[in-house]
Scaffold this motif. Structure first.
Motif, PDB file in Angstrom:
ATOM      1  N   VAL A  98       5.866   7.188   3.048  1.00 25.40           N
ATOM      2  CA  VAL A  98       6.069   7.483   1.629  1.00 25.40           C
ATOM      3  C   VAL A  98       5.553   8.875   1.288  1.00 25.40           C
ATOM      4  O   VAL A  98       6.191   9.632   0.538  1.00 25.40           O
ATOM      5  CB  VAL A  98       5.389   6.415   0.757  1.00 25.40           C
ATOM      6  N   GLY A  99       4.407   9.246   1.856  1.00 23.16           N
ATOM      7  CA  GLY A  99       3.859  10.567   1.578  1.00 23.16           C
ATOM      8  C   GLY A  99       4.768  11.679   2.057  1.00 23.16           C
ATOM      9  O   GLY A  99       5.027  12.651   1.336  1.00 23.16           O
TER      10      GLY A  99
ATOM     11  N   GLN B  41       0.537  16.768  -0.444  1.00 21.67           N
ATOM     12  CA  GLN B  41       0.862  15.347  -0.320  1.00 21.67           C
ATOM     13  C   GLN B  41       1.165  14.955   1.125  1.00 21.67           C
ATOM     14  O   GLN B  41       0.709  13.918   1.622  1.00 21.67           O
ATOM     15  CB  GLN B  41       2.062  15.021  -1.200  1.00 21.67           C
ATOM     16  N   GLY B  42       1.925  15.796   1.826  1.00 24.86           N
ATOM     17  CA  GLY B  42       2.261  15.485   3.209  1.00 24.86           C
ATOM     18  C   GLY B  42       1.058  15.475   4.122  1.00 24.86           C
ATOM     19  O   GLY B  42       0.902  14.588   4.969  1.00 24.86           O
TER      20      GLY B  42
ATOM     21  N   GLN C  76      10.463   8.426  -5.728  1.00 24.73           N
ATOM     22  CA  GLN C  76      11.478   7.411  -6.002  1.00 24.73           C
ATOM     23  C   GLN C  76      12.321   7.133  -4.755  1.00 24.73           C
ATOM     24  O   GLN C  76      12.564   5.965  -4.404  1.00 24.73           O
ATOM     25  CB  GLN C  76      12.382   7.862  -7.155  1.00 24.73           C
ATOM     26  N   VAL C  77      12.747   8.196  -4.093  1.00 26.27           N
ATOM     27  CA  VAL C  77      13.513   8.035  -2.844  1.00 26.27           C
ATOM     28  C   VAL C  77      12.666   7.328  -1.796  1.00 26.27           C
ATOM     29  O   VAL C  77      13.144   6.438  -1.072  1.00 26.27           O
ATOM     30  CB  VAL C  77      13.986   9.405  -2.330  1.00 26.27           C
ATOM     31  N   ALA C  78      11.401   7.698  -1.716  1.00 19.65           N
ATOM     32  CA  ALA C  78      10.510   7.113  -0.714  1.00 19.65           C
ATOM     33  C   ALA C  78      10.373   5.606  -0.907  1.00 19.65           C
ATOM     34  O   ALA C  78      10.446   4.828   0.064  1.00 19.65           O
ATOM     35  CB  ALA C  78       9.140   7.785  -0.791  1.00 19.65           C
TER      36      ALA C  78
ATOM     37  N   TYR D  41       0.794  -1.243   0.000  1.00 17.14           N
ATOM     38  CA  TYR D  41       0.000   0.000   0.000  1.00 17.14           C
ATOM     39  C   TYR D  41       0.819   1.283   0.000  1.00 17.14           C
ATOM     40  O   TYR D  41       0.250   2.372   0.073  1.00 17.14           O
ATOM     41  CB  TYR D  41      -0.963  -0.019   1.183  1.00 17.14           C
ATOM     42  N   CYS D  42       2.141   1.171  -0.127  1.00 16.01           N
ATOM     43  CA  CYS D  42       2.951   2.390  -0.135  1.00 16.01           C
ATOM     44  C   CYS D  42       2.617   3.290  -1.320  1.00 16.01           C
ATOM     45  O   CYS D  42       2.850   4.503  -1.268  1.00 16.01           O
ATOM     46  CB  CYS D  42       4.433   2.044  -0.129  1.00 16.01           C
ATOM     47  N   VAL D  43       2.062   2.732  -2.391  1.00 10.66           N
ATOM     48  CA  VAL D  43       1.757   3.552  -3.569  1.00 10.66           C
ATOM     49  C   VAL D  43       0.402   4.254  -3.463  1.00 10.66           C
ATOM     50  O   VAL D  43       0.114   5.138  -4.276  1.00 10.66           O
ATOM     51  CB  VAL D  43       1.797   2.716  -4.866  1.00 10.66           C
ATOM     52  N   GLN D  44      -0.420   3.887  -2.487  1.00 10.04           N
ATOM     53  CA  GLN D  44      -1.777   4.444  -2.441  1.00 10.04           C
ATOM     54  C   GLN D  44      -1.789   5.972  -2.308  1.00 10.04           C
ATOM     55  O   GLN D  44      -2.529   6.643  -3.035  1.00 10.04           O
ATOM     56  CB  GLN D  44      -2.582   3.792  -1.328  1.00 10.04           C
TER      57      GLN D  44
END
Length: 423
Positions: free
Chosen positions: A179-180, A274-275, A189-191, A52-55
């Motif tokens: 990730v956010g 995003q944050g 990409q770094v996340a 779920y890191c991409v959500q």
């Protein structure tokens, strides 16, 4: 107690132990119980951070790659879709190769793929990598549920399953929030790369902590007829298929709300960054508490009523998100998250209790349904978002929960009949 490291002859040693001392339960309150609980917590953590890191990145993918919200959701839906089908194969493979070893290899492979995704500049290649990551992760969820059902004493299974689901909740939260925040301060990409490295460490910790199976005997080779027969028996069970469908519906609702809440909150009148959006995922802390609480309550008061309560709580959460206030929206997500994890925790433990044989196969069918619900309904939710906005998304999610609640009533009545017959 067996050692914590797999040597070259560990499977043979495990099999000998299992044949001579069957049903050597891990008792609640013992050091072994705590090690198992922590190890499976790490497994749940790593698996769900990777999935779920991409959500929270779906709006960013939509902007960076020039794709629609529905297409951006494929970064998650392909992962869960391939995960769903690989679970069947992984459950069968664990019968031959062992539970612990397969989970460890799966966690390591998926972590390395997540790191590799940080270097992929092409949208379609990224989707292929996400699909492959879902496929290799299949070695964790069904096997973890089967391990707990086989090794933990029945009176402590509900709590242990609740702790495992709590690990998945913590992983889901950490992956999304971390990730956010990293994306806002650096890049997605770094996340993804940092998260993959952290999960590689979690896999090593899992391997060190988890004792080898004591109540499971490996079955060398891939016995195709055996696996087909086991899946068919569970599919013909009068109640297990209801659990499978409930898992699919509840997960479909949950992922739909989370997928498109980000698109709602970056737009007017909220205009969140995003944050800020990623911080909303800290509400997973409520899911961690709810899953552990539900597991204990189910052990004491029965699984039927606790599952129904969880679904009703989730439905109330969906309704609350319809309000215009940002506080009501976040409150609704908190309530939905708590109710969902209550229902999922109960259902996960119930599968292992209801399946008297081939528990790994039963778990794999439950998770096949669970992740197909995530993949299919999560993407269908994009159609409702595009054509009707948030009210359409909430209506779709609520319908899924209402159907799940009706099915849970049938399941509850079946369980009560079985208890009456056994009394």
């Amino acid at each position: 107690m067996p050692g914590t490291h797999d040597g070259p002859n560990m499977q043979a040693a495990d099999q000998t132990t299992q044949n001579t001392s069957p049903q050597r339960w891990v008792e609640p309150g013992t050091p072994a119980y705590r090690r198992v609980a922590m190890a499976l917590f790490l497994a749940g953590f790593a698996t769900f951070t990777l999935i779920y890191c991409v959500q929270p990145l779906l709006p960013a993918f939509s902007d960076d790659f020039g794709v629609s919200p529905t297409e951006s959701s494929l970064a998650l839906s392909l992962t869960t879709g391939f995960l769903a089908f690989s679970i069947l194969l992984a459950g069968a493979a664990s019968e031959a190769f062992g539970r612990r070893r397969l989970m460890f290899v799966s966690m390591c492979a998926a972590s390395v793929l997540n790191i590799a995704e940080a270097f992929i500049p092409n949208w379609h290649v990224l989707l292929v990598m996400r699909a492959l990551e879902g496929f290799v992760l299949g070695g964790v969820p069904a096997v973890a549920m089967a391990y707990l059902a086989e090794e933990i004493h029945p009176r402590g299974l509900g709590l242990a399953m609740g702790l495992y689901v709590g690990g998945t909740a913590f992983g889901g939260m950490t992956g999304r929030v971390g990730v956010g925040l990293l994306t806002e301060s650096s890049s997605w990409q770094v996340a993804l790369g940092v998260l993959g490295a952290i999960d590689l460490l979690a896999a090593i910790g899992f391997f060190i902590l988890l004792p080898p199976s004591r109540n499971f005997t490996t079955k060398p080779g891939f016995q195709f007829a055996y696996h087909i027969d086991a899946w068919a028996r569970h599919s013909r069970h009068p109640a297990l298929p209801l659990l499978f469908v409930i898992g699919a519906l509840a997960m479909g609702c949950f992922v739909t709300v989370y997928n498109y809440a980000g698109f709602r909150l970056v737009a007017e009148p909220y205009n969140l960054g995003q944050g800020a959006i990623s911080l909303i995922f800290t509400v997973y802390l409520f899911g961690i508490a709810a899953s552990s609480l539900a597991g204990g309550l189910a052990d004491k008061h029965g699984r039927g009523p606790v599952m129904a309560i969880g679904l009703l709580v989730a439905l109330a959460g969906v309704a609350l998100t319809l309000a215009g206030s940002i506080y009501a929206v976040i409150g609704g997500i908190i309530v939905l998250t708590s109710g969902f994890f209550m229902a999922h925790s109960v259902a996960s433990g119930w599968v292992g209790r209801m399946a008297t044989q081939s528990k790994g196969h039963a778990s794999s069918l439950y998770l096949l349904s669970y992740y197909l619900g995530s993949s299919v309904m999560g993407s269908i939710g994009g159609w409702f978002w595009t054509h009707g906005g948030w009210f359409a998304v909430a209506g779709f999610a609520a319908l899924l929960l209402v159907i799940a609640l009706l099915l849970s009533g049938h399941l509850w009545r079946y369980a009560r009949r079985m208890e009456t017959c056994l009394a």
